[in-house]
Structure formats: C-alpha cells, structure tokens
Design an enzyme around this catalytic site. Structure first.
Site, PDB file in Angstrom:
ATOM      1  N   ASP A 230       0.670  -1.185   0.103  1.00 52.62           N
ATOM      2  CA  ASP A 230      -0.125  -0.036  -0.044  1.00 52.62           C
ATOM      3  C   ASP A 230       0.970   1.196  -0.230  1.00 52.62           C
ATOM      4  OD1 ASP A 230      -2.414  -1.500   0.211  1.00 52.62           O
ATOM      5  OD2 ASP A 230      -1.664  -2.001   2.494  1.00 52.62           O
TER       6      ASP A 230
ATOM      7  N   HIS B   7      -3.821  -2.187  -7.125  1.00 46.53           N
ATOM      8  CA  HIS B   7      -3.052  -1.078  -7.468  1.00 46.53           C
ATOM      9  C   HIS B   7      -4.000   0.191  -7.931  1.00 46.53           C
ATOM     10  CE1 HIS B   7       1.127  -2.730  -8.068  1.00 46.53           C
ATOM     11  NE2 HIS B   7       0.659  -3.191  -7.082  1.00 46.53           N
TER      12      HIS B   7
END
Length: 448
Positions: free
Chosen positions: A23, A51
């Site tokens: 992340d 993503h």
C-alpha cells in the site's frame, strides 16, 4: 512534473517494489513511469493486492492486470511467478473493456502461470476461520494455497487447460487430496469435480489468444530497444522469506523475484525503485514497531495515528480493511533497501503530513535492552522492538501538487533530507498528491 516531458534511454528496465508492508502508492508511480515504457510486467502475487490509479480525476483499481493497461499501445505481461484466477482476470477485463480500454490485444500471459482453483479459495477461507484470533489476515482469495500446490509440484498451470484429458486427470488427483482436508480437517463442504472441471475448461478458448512464452517475448522486445517496467505487488516486509514471518504473503515481493517470476536474467534489471510512504501502514495481523493506530486494538489508538489514517484515506483497495498507521520506520526501510538493492527511493503521500505540529522518524529500536539499527528477521523479535525516534518540526504549508523540490516547505525538505541520510540512498521522486502529475522528479529511473 509530467512524465512525458523527459527524454529517456532505450532498452532499459526498471523494477518498482514496495519497501514497507504494501500500500505504498506503487500504482500511481508505475502509471507515471509507463509513459517511458513499452511493456509493464507483473511477476508475483495474485488478485490479492489492488493498485489504485487516479488518471484525469478518475479512480481505477487494478488487481491483476498490470497498470500499464491504461496506456494505449503499452504491452502488459503476467509472468510465471503470478498465480492466476481466470474468474478474476475476466471480471477485470470486462470492467476495463466496458470503460473503453483495449485489453486482450495487449495482454500476454505466461503459459507457465499457476492457476487458482475453487478448492484453493475454500481452503484459504476455511483455514482462516479455523485460526480464529490467531488469523494471519489473508484476503481469502486462494493465493497462498495455490502457491503451496505450485511448490508441492501438484499445481495446475495455464498451459494445462489446453490438454483437457491431462487437466481432468490431475484435477481429480488434486481434489482427492484437497477434499479430504476440506471435509475431515477444516469441516467444510467438498468441492465438486465435474463443476470445477467444466468451469475451468470453459476459460481455455478465451485465454488461448493471450497465452505465450512471456520470457522469450520479454527478451526479444528488450533486445529491440523496448523499456520494460516490472511492477511488484505487496511490499518487502510481506515477502515470504524476508518479511515478518509468518505474518507475510505467499510470494517473494522483492526485486530479485522479477527475474524468476518473469523469466529474465538479473543483468537485465538496470534500476530498482523503492516506494515508501512518508509514514507507515499495515493491514491485518503482525508486528508493527512504529504503530500509532489500530482500530482493533484499544491500546494503539493515538489521535495522530487516526489523523494519518483519515487524511491518507487508508483503507485497503481490495479488502476495504482499515489500515494500521505509524511513523516512518527508517530501520525497516534500511532492511528493505539492502534486500532489494534499491537504486533510489520514491516518497509518496508527503502531503498527508501537512499541518502536523511535529513529525517523527523511527531510526532504530531497543530490543531486550540492546540498540538495534535494522529491522530484525523474526516476528517475535520484531514484536519486542521499542522504536527510537527523532523528532522534526512540522510544516503548516500545503505540499499538495508541488512539482519542484525547492518549492517544498523548508521543514518538509529537512525531513526528507534526513530520511535520505538515514536510508543511505537518494530520494529520486516525491509524490505530492494522488494525481499522476503531482510528482517531483529529481532523478529519472529510466535515465540513470
């Protein structure tokens, strides 16, 4: 800075890896760099990591298909190191094509990619339920069990779909084993053979046009001058070997995995870009030395941590789970830099720190009374780490959208300069907002 404004060298290859627990904002940076790549490659993981891209103000989340698919004319590759759910793949293809994106003419899938089957998902979810409070935090999408089958040499590959009789024989053998585990150990329903066979074989004709020898194709296009961008998923501290084991994912997330997971030689990797947030986050279970906030732990709910989570919109793009937050951990960052051979850093989400009175940086730990300057390897030792902080004056000015280093607030530059010093390598890029052009470029990965 606009990526298209930079001239780069041909035939160069860049690997993008997360240096934390995932992340880190890799999706935006991969999207930015893709302006100078003719191919983008996924080399590990599955559809367990999302993503997030913001292009022209529109949000797109990609879980399996490389981020380069949003760029017309860029080829996208799924390497042999990925575990592939055909159901998830075609769902994602459908979403993209509904938005007008040409996918199937530009997506190439390795024939050696391991398949995720329904029994992998059943096992993944059954195990996590059985663990109860001791759960690892898996997404329940079958990624781990699929990798287990691969290592045990009973995995079914994409190429097996094109030989139905062999596929059926091996599927039956696998189900004999896995259904015993499901019913006798996990106490859940068995997976039906015929239904699974029919479903999986139904994907064969749709997959066939995209399946190829990815390793050979990458070698050929690179030799002809194409720049390749290798897109890592998750982060170094979730790596199966180098992460906070056992609170890790089931694949190698480090830069070296690009060679095995895509079938390219290590000498072909010219630059390793390590992505790090200006603070830290983690999803799910596992030790987190610089932690400030965890919604599930009343002892870890400092107000500053909640502010980071709120301002940074820290919720998993696939799972929706709230992320745990903490200060940037430079000792963990150093570990990641060493493992990956990072050439330069990209600092993301600097703007989330705007307005804080002070900013802290973890530069080491106290472990059992001893000073430690590098993240330990085992989860139990990491859990005993007491962070040692340096404190910096914050900045009240906004950094959002700044595109030049000299225009950053002085205190922000001081913080970043200290991160570089402690890390031992330069910060080559800084992200100052979610949009792709909200980026400061100091050194271009495709030119170094």
């Amino acid at each position: 800075m606009s990526a298209s404004a930079v001239n780069v060298n041909p035939g160069r290859n860049v690997v993008v890896v997360g240096t934390q627990w995932g992340d880190e904002g890799k999706g935006k940076i991969v999207d930015w760099l893709t302006d100078h790549a003719q191919g983008v490659v996924r080399f590990q993981g599955g559809h367990n990591a999302g993503h997030t891209l913001i292009i022209g103000g529109k949000k797109t989340i990609l879980r399996l298909i490389p981020s380069g698919i949003m760029h017309p004319g860029v080829a996208c590759y799924i390497g042999n190191g990925v575990v592939l759910s055909p159901e998830a793949l075609f769902k994602e293809i459908g979403e993209l094509e509904a938005a007008g994106v040409d996918v199937q003419n530009r997506l190439f899938i390795s024939e050696a990619t391991t398949l995720i089957l329904p029994y992998h998902i059943a096992i993944d979810q059954g195990r996590e339920a059985r663990r109860g409070a001791g759960k690892i935090g898996t997404t329940g999408r079958g990624i781990g069990p699929a990798y287990e089958d691969k290592v045990a040499r009973r995995g079914l590959r994409v190429q097996d779909l094109f030989e139905p009789e062999i596929f059926a024989e091996r599927l039956r053998e696998n189900l004999d084993y896995h259904n015993f585990v499901l019913t006798q150990y996990l106490g859940v329903a068995a997976v039906d053979f015929q239904q699974t066979l029919d479903t999986m074989l139904s994907y064969a004709d749709r997959l066939r046009p995209m399946v190829t020898d990815v390793s050979r194709r990458l070698y050929d296009v690179n030799a002809a001058g194409s720049n390749l961008l290798f897109e890592g998923a998750q982060g170094t501290l979730l790596d199966i070997d180098h992460g906070t084991y056992p609170f890790v994912t089931s694949s190698n997330c480090v830069a070296g995995a690009a060679t095995a997971g895509a079938g390219v030689g290590p000498q072909k990797l010219n630059y390793i870009l390590g992505i790090t947030k200006a603070y830290c986050t983690r999803v799910g279970s596992g030790p987190f030395p610089s932690e400030l906030y965890d919604a599930d732990n009343a002892a870890r709910q400092e107000a500053i941590g909640l502010e980071l989570a709120t301002v940074g919109k820290e919720f998993g793009s696939v799972t929706g789970r709230p992320r745990r937050t903490g200060w940037l951990d430079a000792a963990a960052l150093r570990r990641s830099i060493q493992i990956n051979g990072v050439s330069g850093l990209c600092m993301t989400k600097l703007d989330v720190l705007d307005g804080l009175d002070e900013v802290k940086l973890c530069v080491g730990y106290k472990v059992d009374g001893k000073n430690v300057d590098l993240l330990p390897r085992g989860a139990s030792e990491v859990a005993r780490c007491e962070p040692v902080y340096e404190t910096f004056a914050g900045w009240k000015e906004s950094t959002v959208g700044i595109k030049e280093w000299d225009k950053l607030p002085a205190n922000a530059r001081a913080y970043l300069s200290r991160v570089q010093e402690v890390a031992g390598i330069p910060i080559d890029m800084v992200s100052t907002g979610p949009d792709r052009d909200e980026t400061i470029l100091l050194r271009h990965p495709f030119k170094v």
